[in-house]
Design a protein around this motif. Structure first.
Motif, mmCIF file in Angstrom:
data_model
loop_
_atom_site.group_PDB
_atom_site.id
_atom_site.type_symbol
_atom_site.label_atom_id
_atom_site.label_comp_id
_atom_site.label_asym_id
_atom_site.label_seq_id
_atom_site.Cartn_x
_atom_site.Cartn_y
_atom_site.Cartn_z
ATOM 1 N N THR A 1 24.996 40.135 10.223
ATOM 2 C CA THR A 1 24.216 38.956 10.279
ATOM 3 C C THR A 1 22.889 39.395 9.597
ATOM 4 O O THR A 1 22.765 40.407 8.999
ATOM 5 N N GLU A 2 22.015 38.667 9.855
ATOM 6 C CA GLU A 2 20.699 38.830 9.418
ATOM 7 C C GLU A 2 19.683 39.163 10.757
ATOM 8 O O GLU A 2 19.769 38.116 11.733
ATOM 9 N N ALA A 3 19.101 40.057 10.530
ATOM 10 C CA ALA A 3 18.120 40.492 11.948
ATOM 11 C C ALA A 3 16.881 41.250 11.298
ATOM 12 O O ALA A 3 17.038 42.131 10.119
ATOM 13 N N ALA A 4 15.759 41.174 11.741
ATOM 14 C CA ALA A 4 14.497 41.827 11.508
ATOM 15 C C ALA A 4 14.007 41.705 9.896
ATOM 16 O O ALA A 4 13.667 42.518 9.245
ATOM 17 N N ARG B 1 24.650 44.913 8.077
ATOM 18 C CA ARG B 1 26.152 45.219 8.079
ATOM 19 C C ARG B 1 26.474 46.011 9.153
ATOM 20 O O ARG B 1 25.962 47.077 9.467
ATOM 21 N N ALA B 2 27.331 45.272 10.056
ATOM 22 C CA ALA B 2 27.656 45.922 11.289
ATOM 23 C C ALA B 2 29.018 45.435 11.773
ATOM 24 O O ALA B 2 29.668 44.587 11.110
ATOM 25 N N VAL C 1 15.774 46.726 17.710
ATOM 26 C CA VAL C 1 14.693 47.357 18.365
ATOM 27 C C VAL C 1 13.438 46.956 18.268
ATOM 28 O O VAL C 1 13.246 46.326 17.204
ATOM 29 N N LYS C 2 12.666 46.597 19.448
ATOM 30 C CA LYS C 2 11.392 46.059 19.193
ATOM 31 C C LYS C 2 10.341 47.287 19.400
ATOM 32 O O LYS C 2 10.345 47.997 20.425
ATOM 33 N N VAL D 1 15.986 47.384 12.715
ATOM 34 C CA VAL D 1 17.432 47.502 13.101
ATOM 35 C C VAL D 1 17.939 48.955 12.697
ATOM 36 O O VAL D 1 17.482 49.632 11.712
ATOM 37 N N HIS D 2 18.539 49.552 13.550
ATOM 38 C CA HIS D 2 18.916 50.998 13.397
ATOM 39 C C HIS D 2 20.372 51.409 13.812
ATOM 40 O O HIS D 2 20.893 50.674 14.761
ATOM 41 N N ARG D 3 20.770 52.303 13.141
ATOM 42 C CA ARG D 3 22.139 52.889 13.487
ATOM 43 C C ARG D 3 22.060 53.805 14.709
ATOM 44 O O ARG D 3 20.877 54.255 15.050
#
Length: 73
Positions: free
Chosen positions: A33-36, A41-42, A51-52, A61-63
């Motif tokens: 998806t697209e985020a931040a 890729r997930a 996370v905010k 976005v973090h692993r």
């Protein structure tokens, strides 16, 4: 070793530009998806977390391996 699991609302810390950032898990991402502002890729087997930041209000976005549960209450 089992993969770290987080849920929405968990308070977490991560390393950001040489210092420790704090924030809250907004969402578990389990598909591409697209985020931040970037392509993420997930999958269910390799999730990432949106996370905010408490300080900046920005999103990242973090692993799961990059996140630690915060000790603050």
């Amino acid at each position: 070793m089992a993969e770290k699991q987080f849920k929405k609302g968990d308070e977490v810390t991560w390393q950001s530009h040489g210092s420790t950032a704090e924030g809250v898990v907004e969402k578990k991402i389990t598909e591409d998806t697209e985020a931040a502002g970037r392509q993420v890729r997930a999958s269910k087997d390799e999730p990432q977390y949106l996370v905010k930041s408490d300080k900046s209000g920005g999103e990242a976005v973090h692993r799961p391996t990059a996140l630690k549960k915060s000790r603050r209450s």
